[in-house]
Design a protein around this motif. Structure first.
Motif, PDB file in Angstrom:
ATOM      1  N   ILE A 190       6.396 -51.354  35.941  1.00 21.38           N
ATOM      2  CA  ILE A 190       6.807 -51.319  34.540  1.00 21.38           C
ATOM      3  C   ILE A 190       6.293 -52.582  33.865  1.00 21.38           C
ATOM      4  CG2 ILE A 190       8.823 -49.820  34.883  1.00 21.38           C
ATOM      5  CD1 ILE A 190      10.597 -52.270  34.701  1.00 21.38           C
ATOM      6  N   PRO A 191       5.924 -52.477  32.583  1.00 24.39           N
ATOM      7  CA  PRO A 191       5.234 -53.592  31.917  1.00 24.39           C
ATOM      8  C   PRO A 191       6.001 -54.913  31.970  1.00 24.39           C
ATOM      9  CG  PRO A 191       5.457 -51.688  30.442  1.00 24.39           C
ATOM     10  CD  PRO A 191       6.057 -51.292  31.739  1.00 24.39           C
ATOM     11  N   SER A 192       7.325 -54.873  31.764  1.00 26.91           N
ATOM     12  CA  SER A 192       8.053 -56.142  31.743  1.00 26.91           C
ATOM     13  C   SER A 192       8.028 -56.794  33.120  1.00 26.91           C
ATOM     14  CB  SER A 192       9.489 -55.937  31.260  1.00 26.91           C
ATOM     15  OG  SER A 192      10.148 -54.973  32.044  1.00 26.91           O
ATOM     16  N   TYR A 193       8.023 -55.970  34.165  1.00 25.00           N
ATOM     17  CA  TYR A 193       7.980 -56.533  35.520  1.00 25.00           C
ATOM     18  C   TYR A 193       6.573 -57.042  35.862  1.00 25.00           C
ATOM     19  CZ  TYR A 193       8.935 -57.202  40.489  1.00 25.00           C
ATOM     20  OH  TYR A 193       9.071 -57.744  41.736  1.00 25.00           O
ATOM     21  N   ALA A 194       5.565 -56.416  35.276  1.00 28.47           N
ATOM     22  CA  ALA A 194       4.189 -56.868  35.539  1.00 28.47           C
ATOM     23  C   ALA A 194       4.005 -58.313  35.089  1.00 28.47           C
ATOM     24  CB  ALA A 194       3.189 -55.953  34.819  1.00 28.47           C
ATOM     25  N   THR A 195       4.530 -58.637  33.920  1.00 27.26           N
ATOM     26  CA  THR A 195       4.381 -60.008  33.435  1.00 27.26           C
ATOM     27  C   THR A 195       5.223 -60.964  34.269  1.00 27.26           C
ATOM     28  OG1 THR A 195       5.962 -59.378  31.714  1.00 27.26           O
ATOM     29  CG2 THR A 195       3.681 -59.554  31.069  1.00 27.26           C
ATOM     30  N   ARG A 196       6.386 -60.503  34.676  1.00 25.12           N
ATOM     31  CA  ARG A 196       7.260 -61.325  35.529  1.00 25.12           C
ATOM     32  C   ARG A 196       6.566 -61.630  36.871  1.00 25.12           C
ATOM     33  NH1 ARG A 196      10.034 -65.173  36.315  1.00 25.12           N
ATOM     34  NH2 ARG A 196      11.275 -65.212  38.191  1.00 25.12           N
ATOM     35  N   LEU A 197       5.987 -60.576  37.441  1.00 25.08           N
ATOM     36  CA  LEU A 197       5.285 -60.717  38.721  1.00 25.08           C
ATOM     37  C   LEU A 197       4.159 -61.749  38.591  1.00 25.08           C
ATOM     38  CD1 LEU A 197       5.119 -59.240  41.592  1.00 25.08           C
ATOM     39  CD2 LEU A 197       3.187 -58.020  40.599  1.00 25.08           C
TER      40      LEU A 197
ATOM     41  N   GLU B  43      -3.249 -57.502  31.385  1.00 24.81           N
ATOM     42  CA  GLU B  43      -4.632 -57.451  31.877  1.00 24.81           C
ATOM     43  C   GLU B  43      -5.179 -58.859  32.113  1.00 24.81           C
ATOM     44  OE1 GLU B  43      -6.749 -54.948  29.028  1.00 24.81           O
ATOM     45  OE2 GLU B  43      -6.372 -53.220  30.351  1.00 24.81           O
ATOM     46  N   LYS B  44      -4.873 -59.740  31.172  1.00 24.27           N
ATOM     47  CA  LYS B  44      -5.383 -61.106  31.256  1.00 24.27           C
ATOM     48  C   LYS B  44      -4.715 -61.860  32.412  1.00 24.27           C
ATOM     49  CE  LYS B  44      -6.360 -64.970  28.202  1.00 24.27           C
ATOM     50  NZ  LYS B  44      -5.321 -65.810  27.601  1.00 24.27           N
ATOM     51  N   LEU B  45      -3.374 -61.741  32.486  1.00 27.97           N
ATOM     52  CA  LEU B  45      -2.633 -62.478  33.515  1.00 27.97           C
ATOM     53  C   LEU B  45      -3.024 -62.054  34.917  1.00 27.97           C
ATOM     54  CD1 LEU B  45       0.978 -62.506  32.003  1.00 27.97           C
ATOM     55  CD2 LEU B  45      -0.398 -64.519  32.522  1.00 27.97           C
ATOM     56  N   LEU B  46      -3.146 -60.735  35.121  1.00 30.09           N
ATOM     57  CA  LEU B  46      -3.379 -60.236  36.479  1.00 30.09           C
ATOM     58  C   LEU B  46      -4.856 -59.991  36.777  1.00 30.09           C
ATOM     59  CD1 LEU B  46      -0.408 -57.721  36.932  1.00 30.09           C
ATOM     60  CD2 LEU B  46      -0.688 -59.919  38.074  1.00 30.09           C
ATOM     61  N   GLY B  47      -5.698 -60.066  35.739  1.00 29.79           N
ATOM     62  CA  GLY B  47      -7.119 -59.792  35.948  1.00 29.79           C
ATOM     63  C   GLY B  47      -7.356 -58.336  36.302  1.00 29.79           C
ATOM     64  N   VAL B  48      -6.749 -57.441  35.538  1.00 29.17           N
ATOM     65  CA  VAL B  48      -6.820 -56.013  35.852  1.00 29.17           C
ATOM     66  C   VAL B  48      -7.093 -55.200  34.583  1.00 29.17           C
ATOM     67  CG1 VAL B  48      -5.164 -56.151  37.751  1.00 29.17           C
ATOM     68  CG2 VAL B  48      -4.337 -55.753  35.434  1.00 29.17           C
ATOM     69  N   LYS B  49      -7.322 -53.899  34.777  1.00 30.70           N
ATOM     70  CA  LYS B  49      -7.263 -52.950  33.676  1.00 30.70           C
ATOM     71  C   LYS B  49      -5.876 -52.303  33.762  1.00 30.70           C
ATOM     72  CE  LYS B  49     -11.127 -52.783  31.373  1.00 30.70           C
ATOM     73  NZ  LYS B  49     -11.047 -53.026  29.908  1.00 30.70           N
ATOM     74  N   ALA B  50      -5.200 -52.220  32.654  1.00 25.09           N
ATOM     75  CA  ALA B  50      -3.858 -51.626  32.662  1.00 25.09           C
ATOM     76  C   ALA B  50      -3.883 -50.310  31.900  1.00 25.09           C
ATOM     77  CB  ALA B  50      -2.857 -52.583  32.032  1.00 25.09           C
ATOM     78  N   TYR B  51      -3.395 -49.262  32.552  1.00 27.78           N
ATOM     79  CA  TYR B  51      -3.397 -47.940  31.935  1.00 27.78           C
ATOM     80  C   TYR B  51      -1.976 -47.448  31.724  1.00 27.78           C
ATOM     81  CZ  TYR B  51      -8.308 -48.049  33.159  1.00 27.78           C
ATOM     82  OH  TYR B  51      -9.617 -48.401  33.251  1.00 27.78           O
TER      83      TYR B  51
ATOM     84  N   TYR C  65       8.605 -62.742  28.437  1.00 30.69           N
ATOM     85  CA  TYR C  65       7.864 -61.518  28.719  1.00 30.69           C
ATOM     86  C   TYR C  65       8.803 -60.374  29.051  1.00 30.69           C
ATOM     87  CZ  TYR C  65       3.748 -64.494  29.068  1.00 30.69           C
ATOM     88  OH  TYR C  65       2.732 -65.361  28.805  1.00 30.69           O
ATOM     89  N   ASN C  66      10.111 -60.635  29.002  1.00 27.96           N
ATOM     90  CA  ASN C  66      11.056 -59.632  29.455  1.00 27.96           C
ATOM     91  C   ASN C  66      11.798 -58.968  28.310  1.00 27.96           C
ATOM     92  OD1 ASN C  66      11.192 -59.285  32.321  1.00 27.96           O
ATOM     93  ND2 ASN C  66      11.733 -61.454  32.422  1.00 27.96           N
ATOM     94  N   ASP C  67      12.078 -57.682  28.477  1.00 25.41           N
ATOM     95  CA  ASP C  67      12.931 -57.013  27.514  1.00 25.41           C
ATOM     96  C   ASP C  67      14.361 -57.110  28.028  1.00 25.41           C
ATOM     97  OD1 ASP C  67      10.772 -56.385  26.034  1.00 25.41           O
ATOM     98  OD2 ASP C  67      10.536 -54.358  26.825  1.00 25.41           O
ATOM     99  N   GLU C  68      15.236 -57.586  27.174  1.00 31.30           N
ATOM    100  CA  GLU C  68      16.619 -57.770  27.608  1.00 31.30           C
ATOM    101  C   GLU C  68      17.602 -57.090  26.677  1.00 31.30           C
ATOM    102  OE1 GLU C  68      17.220 -61.941  28.258  1.00 31.30           O
ATOM    103  OE2 GLU C  68      15.909 -61.923  30.017  1.00 31.30           O
ATOM    104  N   MET C  69      18.753 -56.789  27.260  1.00 31.43           N
ATOM    105  CA  MET C  69      19.790 -56.121  26.488  1.00 31.43           C
ATOM    106  C   MET C  69      20.978 -57.048  26.300  1.00 31.43           C
ATOM    107  SD  MET C  69      22.012 -52.829  27.630  1.00 31.43           S
ATOM    108  CE  MET C  69      21.249 -51.474  26.809  1.00 31.43           C
ATOM    109  N   MET C  70      21.373 -57.212  25.051  1.00 26.32           N
ATOM    110  CA  MET C  70      22.578 -57.986  24.790  1.00 26.32           C
ATOM    111  C   MET C  70      23.604 -57.061  24.151  1.00 26.32           C
ATOM    112  SD  MET C  70      23.217 -61.442  22.622  1.00 26.32           S
ATOM    113  CE  MET C  70      22.898 -60.783  21.007  1.00 26.32           C
TER     114      MET C  70
END
Lengths: 142, 436
Positions: free
Chosen positions: B183-190, B226-234, B368-373
């Motif tokens: 999931i996108p938010s976890y990709a940035t976290r990773l 894409e930039k952080l991980l050096g990948v193509k993201a689909y 980079y995370n989506d959070e719920m308050m």
């Protein structure tokens, strides 16, 4: 031995405290002692006033989250030694202090205290023959 | 076999041929659906028979099916084959009341695996790839759905499942993982954790592709991943009611998601008038399965808002493209792949006599995370004691976590401080995520 205290929930938001004080001011309430405790999210304003019932009703009427409770009001000397002796008596009885604040009247200080065990605290006060205030004494501050 | 396509004939089929195939499959699907108690009743009530559905246009004679229908006929009311022929059951995440369940036959699973393999092939994945799936396994379709698809493709598959970031990174490095489903938010976290650990994904890993989906995200976020991980993201789209992942997927053009029209017939309708909207206009996606036997769904209202992208795709595939999803036509929130309805939050808050009935859910991007308050007003019953307040906050958080399957930040606020309900309808959700 106890006096009424009003606790008011405060959001950490600009102007909250002054709004509540304005409300009390308009009703001519006298504030004898006040303290604010806070966390990063919210705070609690605790006040001792000359007419707690009227102040509490007023706050309720204005939909303020407030609570009316009894707290111990112990009279001691203003020197630190007076404070220390009082607290030591509670500590020796195995009680902990949840919060404390004070106000001065002449050479005397009045400690407002909440302990973790109300009945045991009353017993300590009786046994140690401590001087204290009752609700009626607050009228003297008018 | 052409190197570009998994199933060239189907993927690049001329539109008239594709529509003929859809008509044929639609007719068969209606026959099949009528073996379920639910659709028998729906057709009977509307004076319809299978013979009334002869063309694609006839589809519009059939009433919509909704999530509520699935719940009301839980668990097996829409099943069109004997249970002994069903081999798997999946359910939606964190829903109110009955979950929506979907049953599959062996053939359905086979077709689904093919659908996911087709998507993965489309973005350039091959049997030489090492595919690590960070989706939760279990009832959630993102786990097993991708697992079977990747195995069909022939990739070496790492069913790492969700969480445990350091272990994920170890696998990526040790196994030479080339592709993640995440999931996108976890990709940035990773990526953040990798950099913290002194691992440069560009230099130290073989990652070249990630499949991202299951929560709304912006083009900006894709670029960042894409930039952080050096990948193509689909971008991928799926929902448990339509099998799961693989319903629609971006091709290498990264411009819209091809929806596989040999699997589903997509319609886009105005959620208020329920009439179709012209191509290019945003509306609610409605899907009819035409390649499923255990549990066919006719005109299922997905509640997802999107539009068809006009024009042909340079990739040569003739299956239409959906634009990036714009949100929901109901109040469902999708956060970290979990479906959440405000009523679920409400149900929990109502348990606490210390709390009032007014609350506000805010979803926002923090870092980079989506959070719920969740802000909730205190009721009259108020304590003088901080520790009682903190215990209350903790207990509310714990119960919400059990219900929602993720941990919200709970904030107690003073009575009357949240916007009061207007005209009977309170604003319960503020979604501040940067999506479009």
């Amino acid at each position: 031995m106890t006096v009424n205290q009003i606790s008011i929930f405060l959001e950490n938001k600009y102007g909250t405290l002054s709004e509540i004080l304005m409300l009390l001011a308009e009703a001519n309430i006298r504030i004898i002692a006040a303290t604010v405790a806070d966390t990063s999210e919210y705070g609690i304003l605790r006040i001792i006033v000359n007419d707690p019932q009227r102040a509490y009703a007023l706050l309720k009427e204005h939909n303020v989250s407030a609570n009316l409770s009894d707290v111990l009001a112990i009279v001691t000397h203003s020197e630190a030694a007076g404070f220390a002796r009082t607290l030591q008596a509670f500590t020796k009885a195995g009680l902990t202090i949840e919060y404390m604040y004070c106000f001065s009247a002449g050479e005397k200080s009045i400690l407002i205290i909440r302990t973790n065990n109300r009945e045991a605290a009353r017993e300590v006060i009786r046994r140690q023959n401590m001087d204290y205030l009752c609700e009626n004494d607050l009228l003297k501050f008018n | 076999m052409n190197q570009e396509y998994w199933q060239e004939e189907l993927e690049t089929m001329k539109r008239p041929d594709l529509e003929r195939l859809q008509t044929e499959r639609l007719k068969a699907t209606v026959q099949q659906a009528l073996k379920s108690p639910f659709y028998q009743e729906v057709f009977k009530q509307n004076g319809l028979t299978a013979d009334d559905i002869q063309t694609l246009d006839d589809l519009r004679k059939i009433p919509f099916t909704t999530k509520d229908d699935l719940r009301a006929h839980y668990p097996f009311g829409l099943v069109a084959i004997p249970l002994r022929e069903c081999v798997r059951i999946h359910s939606s995440s964190g829903t109110t009341g009955n979950p929506t369940v979907v049953l599959h036959s062996a053939k359905d699973l086979d077709q689904w695996a093919n659908q996911v393999a087709r998507c993965m092939y489309m973005v350039g994945l091959r049997d030489t790839d090492v595919f690590q799936n960070t989706s939760g396994y279990g009832m959630f379709t993102g786990g097993l759905g991708f697992q079977y698809g990747a195995e069909r493709l022939g990739a070496l598959t790492v069913p790492a499942a969700a969480g445990n970031t350091k272990r994920q990174i170890k696998f990526i490095c040790d196994f030479g993982t080339t592709c993640l489903h995440i999931i996108p938010s976890y990709a940035t976290r990773l990526a953040e954790v990798m950099y913290e650990e002194g691992i440069d994904p560009h230099r130290d890993t073989k990652l070249h592709t990630v499949c991202i989906g299951a929560e709304p995200h912006s083009e900006e976020q894709r670029k960042r991943i894409e930039k952080l991980l050096g990948v193509k993201a689909y971008n991928c789209f799926g929902m448990s009611e339509m099998n799961g992942p693989g319903v629609a997927f971006e091709c290498k053009e990264q411009n819209g998601l091809h929806i596989w029209e040999d699997y589903v017939i997509p319609e886009i309708i105005d959620p208020v008038t329920l009439e179709p909207v012209p191509d290019g206009e945003v509306g609610e996606l409605v899907l009819t399965t035409i390649n499923r036997e255990a549990m066919p769904l006719l005109r299922y209202r997905t509640r997802d808002l999107t539009c068809f992208l006009p024009g042909d795709c340079p990739c040569g595939r003739t299956h239409r493209r959906l634009a990036r999803f714009k949100g929901r036509s109901d109040d469902m929130i999708i956060l970290k792949g979990v479906n959440i309805f405000p009523t679920q939050v409400e149900k929990i808050l109502m348990h606490f006599k210390e709390l009032g009935s007014n609350y506000l859910i805010t979803i926002e991007t923090v870092g980079y995370n989506d959070e719920m308050m969740i802000e909730v007003e205190l009721s009259d019953l108020f304590t003088d004691d901080f520790s009682t307040l903190q215990r209350l906050e903790k207990e509310v958080t714990r119960q919400l976590k059990d219900e929602l399957l993720l941990t919200p930040r709970v904030k107690l606020v003073a009575k009357g401080s949240l916007p009061a309900p207007e005209g009977g309808k309170a604003v319960r959700v503020k979604d501040l995520r940067k999506i479009c």
